[in-house]
Design an enzyme around this catalytic site. Sequence first.
Site, short mmCIF file in Angstrom:
data_model
loop_
_atom_site.label_atom_id
_atom_site.label_comp_id
_atom_site.label_asym_id
_atom_site.label_seq_id
_atom_site.Cartn_x
_atom_site.Cartn_y
_atom_site.Cartn_z
N GLY A 126 -36.89 -30.74 -22.82
CA GLY A 126 -36.35 -32.01 -23.64
C GLY A 126 -37.51 -32.80 -23.81
N LYS A 145 -34.27 -28.92 -18.21
CA LYS A 145 -33.12 -28.38 -17.55
C LYS A 145 -33.07 -26.82 -17.45
CE LYS A 145 -29.66 -32.04 -18.81
NZ LYS A 145 -28.53 -32.29 -19.61
N ASP A 175 -32.64 -27.76 -29.85
CA ASP A 175 -31.40 -28.52 -29.11
C ASP A 175 -30.42 -28.58 -29.94
OD1 ASP A 175 -33.12 -30.38 -30.73
OD2 ASP A 175 -33.03 -31.79 -29.22
N ARG A 176 -30.40 -29.08 -31.13
CA ARG A 176 -29.45 -29.56 -32.12
C ARG A 176 -28.71 -28.17 -32.54
NH1 ARG A 176 -31.11 -32.86 -36.94
NH2 ARG A 176 -28.79 -32.91 -37.40
N THR A 217 -30.47 -62.94 -20.79
CA THR A 217 -31.42 -62.05 -21.68
C THR A 217 -31.47 -60.57 -21.64
OG1 THR A 217 -32.80 -63.51 -22.29
CG2 THR A 217 -33.70 -61.46 -22.84
N TYR A 266 -28.65 -25.92 -43.42
CA TYR A 266 -29.56 -27.24 -43.53
C TYR A 266 -30.61 -26.89 -44.27
CZ TYR A 266 -31.45 -31.28 -40.75
OH TYR A 266 -31.68 -32.42 -40.24
N ASP A 325 -34.16 -25.66 -21.04
CA ASP A 325 -34.26 -26.62 -21.91
C ASP A 325 -35.13 -27.51 -21.87
OD1 ASP A 325 -33.44 -28.21 -24.37
OD2 ASP A 325 -31.96 -29.02 -23.18
#
Length: 259
Positions: A8, A13, A99-100, A190, A90, A6
């Site tokens: 990204g 990975k 990935d989705r 901050t 979709y 995978d």
Amino acid sequence: MNLIIDIGNTLTKVATFSGDQLHDAWTGPFDQAPGKIREVMQADNIRAAILSSVLHPQGEVPETLHFMQEAGVRVITARHDMPLPISIFYHSPETLGTDRIAAAAAGHYFSPDEAVLVINAGSCLTTDLVTANGEYLGGTISPGLQMRLRAMHHFTGNLPLIAYEDITKSQDDFTNLQSANTFPLPGRTTRDAMLLGAKAGMAAEIDGLIAQYQREISFFNVILSGGDIKIFDKKLKNRIFAIENIVLHGLNQILNQHA
């Protein structure tokens, strides 16, 4: 053994599965991935592999990984138009990241008879909804935690750039941050205000999205995954299942279907 790769936006990975069980997983920069893959191929009996990448065109194996095919490993590239464990509803499937798709496939695997909302807290914060019948309907995409912090630095003149190591590190005013039920407001520096704003804002966004989905669908399971999973799994109001490496599990399910 199945080999899962995978690629990204920031990290790659590499994992091996025996059946449905995750055997081993490695995370690192893409330029180190070929060496790791060679190491895995020497140690395990790898017969098939699947590759998902957000950096390369769908269906294309990066040149630096051609050695897998040359070694006789069957390499499948994840694509939106390949046979999948879920049906894609979709409206622009050609723009849907693999990935989705993999996260949605894994969600349906872990929740086979009920609708499921998969929330992935990574480079981006994504939600993906799958019906009980395995129909992928879509979801949402918004900036992830690091992206929010980097944007605050990039688009302003004085806000500091916060290193990734500092994002999950407990600080003096953040006593037991990882185990507390809420984020300890207000931020008194901050730096702390930026961290709390990004983290508490994302937690509120996740809870708000779940509430909106619940107005559309009466019941669904919620799975939370992604690199920032441990920051949010105890901070959400809703009941969730935390599952690490959801994309790897989904890619393995896709590979098993083709194998």
